[in-house]
Design an enzyme around this catalytic site. Sequence first.
Site, PDB file in Angstrom:
ATOM      1  N   GLU A 100       0.803  -1.218   0.000  1.00 39.67           N
ATOM      2  CA  GLU A 100       0.000   0.000   0.000  1.00 39.67           C
ATOM      3  C   GLU A 100       0.838   1.271   0.000  1.00 39.67           C
ATOM      4  O   GLU A 100       0.315   2.368  -0.223  1.00 39.67           O
ATOM      5  CB  GLU A 100      -0.941  -0.002   1.216  1.00 39.67           C
ATOM      6  N   GLU A 122       7.257 -21.928   7.794  1.00 38.65           N
ATOM      7  CA  GLU A 122       7.693 -21.070   8.893  1.00 38.65           C
ATOM      8  C   GLU A 122       8.665 -21.768   9.844  1.00 38.65           C
ATOM      9  O   GLU A 122       9.225 -21.141  10.745  1.00 38.65           O
ATOM     10  CB  GLU A 122       6.492 -20.581   9.697  1.00 38.65           C
TER      11      GLU A 122
END
Length: 310
Positions: A88, A119
């Site tokens: 953004e 992960e």
Amino acid sequence: MNLLAGELQKLVSEGRNPRTLDLDLLSTREIIEKINAEDGEAAIAVGREADAIARAVDRIVDAFNAGGRLVYIGAGTSGRLGVLDASECPPTFSVPPGMVVGLIAGGERALTTAVEGAEDDPVLGARDLEAIDLTAKDVVVGIAVSGRTPYVIGALEYAREKGAATVALSCNPASAIAAISDISIAPVVGPEVLAGSTRLKSGTAQKLVLNMLSTASMIRIGKVYQNLMVDVTVSNAKLYARAVRIVMEASGVSDETAEHLLKQTGNDVKLAILMALTDMDMQDGRDLLTETGGFLRQAINQKTAQSRDS
């Protein structure tokens, strides 16, 4: 009990919330009220971390001014939130896409689909930073609610080896990632409404912190005038309408004048405002903004002082 289960049992974010033990007995409205009440704790917890967040912002601003980058890295929800914030920044502040980077364990596929085991490997975190040519100019923000995600630990350890500044963002005190980072941001929101579902208020707290890190940093490098997004990228009809409104609100000109100035400047909102407020021609205005490092208020004040003294 295996080792991992024992570790998770000790985490605040993994505990059972005594206020929601009757969750499955509640009406829909009561469930909503419970979630809303708990979400309120997120903002309070983030507020307690204001000093640490401010220190992180100052490090990020220093990095930007030195040509460095802000790099978010995490797994699961934490990684997705980092990628979201990074994505953004270019349209909101007209920064190059590579200036704020979001990395997630498992790569782009992990944005929409869980990538099993991604992960759990610290080497992958280091490799992902190596792949973007991390340097000592950069700031790496490792995001992990638990504060113990191996992928994030590996990334932060690699960042330290490269001399980059490191920030740990977790929702548990005295976390493993805090121990290896220059700055620790740890909004402790407590147990979730739904035990262990850290996409809830822990995720909300992380999003609040990421909003602050990117927005405050952009303000500090001159991307904002008053409280207006004067470096917004005009890439669609909605953003063009917003740009027109920003020019009007900042300078007091009519919509017709705002549109004329935007057309003249190639939709450069900051330059359009400067021209509207000072009557400068376009090239002089562009030169002055370059001279003032893109800080619109400074450019306006400098031109106003010159006009007053002449």
